[in-house]
Design a protein around this motif. Structure first.
Motif, short mmCIF file in Angstrom:
data_model
loop_
_atom_site.label_atom_id
_atom_site.label_comp_id
_atom_site.label_asym_id
_atom_site.label_seq_id
_atom_site.Cartn_x
_atom_site.Cartn_y
_atom_site.Cartn_z
N ASP A 114 3.53 5.42 -15.24
CA ASP A 114 4.62 6.04 -14.49
C ASP A 114 5.75 5.04 -14.29
N GLU A 115 6.97 5.47 -14.60
CA GLU A 115 8.12 4.57 -14.57
C GLU A 115 8.35 3.97 -13.19
N ALA A 116 8.28 4.81 -12.14
CA ALA A 116 8.55 4.31 -10.78
C ALA A 116 7.48 3.32 -10.34
N PHE A 117 6.20 3.62 -10.60
CA PHE A 117 5.14 2.72 -10.18
C PHE A 117 5.20 1.41 -10.95
N CYS B 271 0.84 -1.21 0.00
CA CYS B 271 0.00 0.00 0.00
C CYS B 271 0.87 1.25 0.00
N SER B 272 1.97 1.21 -0.74
CA SER B 272 2.96 2.27 -0.67
C SER B 272 2.57 3.52 -1.45
N HIS C 99 8.47 2.72 -6.10
CA HIS C 99 7.92 3.86 -5.37
C HIS C 99 7.86 3.58 -3.88
N THR C 100 7.92 4.64 -3.08
CA THR C 100 7.77 4.55 -1.63
C THR C 100 6.60 5.41 -1.20
N THR C 101 6.36 5.47 0.11
CA THR C 101 5.17 6.18 0.60
C THR C 101 5.23 7.69 0.37
#
Length: 602
Positions: free
Chosen positions: A428-431, A230-231, A436-438
């Protein structure tokens, strides 16, 4: 099994529970506020009872009114859903003490022990589950925050004991922020969870948010159902959840799952719950236990094939879990997209409106949890989440591809939602990489990309349909001892009628829910002013939590005039220009509508 269950909630989660009940052959009872008199969960239930006005504190948080409704209906169980009173140990105890009525959830003692975060930290620490450095007793004074900061450094998280989903959590970056943030966290805890107690934790700035679904019965059996990631959060509130986590190696994931199961077993806990962790640099720390069903329980259901809500009911009825831990298999990948009535391009500001078009997606691997129908009105009385889109695929890549298709199919007109934001995140590249983080949304994502997505995929402004004036709905509502009965007539070409009182509804069993989201406006809006000057108005419907100025005060641009709560989010109303306050048209606790004058500045 129970014969009749009262669902002490509203919207999509109430319908979700009712669907499980129906499949088990159990009758259902809805409760509703005046704002929800035509809500989807009310239409779906077998019977419904009015428990008060729009303000949640006077309806969905009125414990005595809800228990009284259960007695009137002859319900033999109460399911709380999530939010409102779902984690309120006092309410659970009240239900437990009511003759002939069973609480569908952990015991009130377990809820008090695990639901209040400081007690849960002590339990998990005793079970050798690693915890984030923090206090294990409630904090009352700002000096305690300062002392904690001197010992552990900043930033510090101030968290409400009964909180969850980012509600009642404030972050202190510097000592001079401590007093305001402490006050705000306590205020939110009181408003949303009827508990103003707070505690402190070291704030991890770039963790992953991992949670483990657990369920336990009265016979000593405890099972975990895998983890969810759930980040992806904005302001500490989840927007997309998925499972399994794309960021965890299998050995670390299994260690976290087993820690959650062991911690719950040591606590003598039963029914469903979620153990949440923060993961950073290969280490994991216990965060909290949610002593209820979670919004994102759907993700786990999709990858395990286990109906968690049905097992909640079965466990509460005394049944033993019908599967062993080694029989729980995680199959494929699932994502849940919270369909919030918000404008992501405007800092996720809550939105309201009438659904001119509502056409949700379908197809293989697509699940919709909602309580909506075309023509429903989304107001601002309650949470901004109006539906959930859940997508399954045999692997994460397939899930993402299918999610793109489903979100593109999802048509909503008349109210702004975060569907364009979701479509952006799937590119989105990070997702997509799962890195990705919180803090990714709040600190790293380029905001202009959200604005471009909203412009590309958001609804276009259109004139009201002429047909709106050609159809008149006439509703005749009767309430007998608070129970709702309704007759609805539709007339084409007839004159409109003023809305009737009494908070109507009906017992119709139409399987497609009728009104969802939030209901109508508050009761004390429509303020008028006589002073001259620039009028500061409400940009959304909500409740005034605090007023920071008085007539005659000198203010500067950017000064906070008042705090407006809308859809469970606090919004600072600030002065755009400096000047003298010539009139304050609102007071603490007052409900206001969009456009109402709040303050006049000359």
């Amino acid at each position: 099994m129970f014969e009749k269950v009262l669902v002490a909630n509203r919207g999509e989660i109430a319908v979700r529970v009712m669907r499980a009940c129906e499949e088990l052959g159990v009758d259902t009872v809805a409760i509703y506020s005046e704002a929800d008199k035509n809500a989807g969960h009310v239409r779906y239930a077998d019977e419904a009872y009015n428990v008060g006005p729009a303000r949640a504190a006077d309806s969905y948080l009125d414990q005595e009114a809800i228990v009284d409704a259960a007695k009137k209906a002859g319900a033999d169980a109460v399911h709380p859903g999530y939010g409102f009173l779902a984690e309120n140990a006092e309410f659970a105890a009240l239900v437990e003490e009511t003759e002939g009525v069973t609480w569908v959830g952990p015991s009130s003692d377990s809820m008090e022990q695990m639901g209040e975060k400081t007690k849960a930290r002590k339990v998990m620490q005793a079970a050798d589950v690693p915890i984030v450095p923090g206090t294990t007793d409630p904090v009352e004074e700002v000096e305690e925050v300062h002392a904690f900061g001197e010992e552990y450094g900043y930033p510090i998280a101030i968290k409400a004991e009964g909180g969850g989903g980012g509600r009642g959590m404030k972050v202190v970056h510097e000592p001079d922020e401590a007093e305001d943030q402490l006050t705000s966290a306590k205020r939110e805890g009181e408003a949303y969870f009827d508990n103003d107690s707070v505690y402190l934790e070291r704030y991890l700035e770039a963790p992953r948010h991992i949670e483990v679904q657990v369920i336990a019965d009265h016979h000593g059996n405890v099972r975990h159902l895998g983890e969810r990631d759930c980040s992806l959060q904005r302001r500490h509130q989840k927007v997309i959840e998925e499972g399994p986590s794309p960021a965890l190696a299998e050995d670390l994931a299994e260690e976290i799952r087993e820690s959650a199961r062991q911690g719950v077993a040591e606590a003598d806990y039963y029914n469903a719950g979620t153990v949440e962790f923060l993961v950073e640099d290969g280490e994991f720390f216990f965060l909290e236990v949610n002593t209820r069903i979670q919004v994102e329980h759907t993700v786990t259901e999709e990858i395990t094939g286990i109906d968690i809500v049905k097992w909640q009911l079965r466990v509460a009825a005394g049944e033993e879990l019908g599967f062993a831990q080694d029989e729980v298999e995680l199959d494929g990948h699932a994502m849940e997209f919270r369909i919030n009535a918000e404008n992501a391009a405007d800092d996720f500001a809550p939105a309201t409106g009438k659904l001119k078009t509502y056409d949700p997606p379908g197809g293989i691997g697509v699940r919709m949890d909602d309580a909506l129908r075309q023509g429903d009105t989304i107001g601002g009385d309650y949470d901004s989440m109006i539906a959930k889109l859940v997508v399954w695929g045999e692997d994460r890549d397939t899930c993402i591809a299918r999610s793109k298709r489903a979100l593109a199919e999802y048509e909503i007109e008349g109210v702004t939602t975060i569907i364009p934001f979701h479509r952006l995140m799937l590119t989105d590249e990070a997702f997509v990489a799962g890195t990705h983080t919180t803090n990714y949304l709040d600190n790293e994502l380029d905001r202009t990309r959200i604005e471009e997505a909203q412009e590309k995929w958001g609804p276009k402004a259109t004139d009201d349909d002429e047909d709106d004036e050609e159809v008149t709905e006439r509703e005749f509502t009767v309430e007998v001892n608070g129970k709702r009965f309704e007759v609805s007539l539709e007339e084409r070409g007839g004159p409109t009628l003023p809305a009737g009182g009494g908070g109507g509804g009906g017992q119709s069993r139409g399987r497609r829910p009728s009104s969802g989201g939030s209901g109508g406006g508050g009761d004390d809006g429509g303020s008028s002013v006589s002073a001259e000057g620039e009028q500061v108005t409400a940009e959304m419907q909500g409740t005034i939590l605090s007023v920071g100025v008085s007539e005659g005060d000198e203010v500067e641009s950017g000064d906070i005039l008042c705090v407006l709560e809308a859809m469970k989010m606090e919004n600072d109303i600030v002065a755009e220009h400096g000047g003298t306050v010539t009139e304050v048209a609102i007071e603490e606790g007052q409900s206001v509508d969009m456009g109402d004058v709040l303050v006049v500045i000359d």
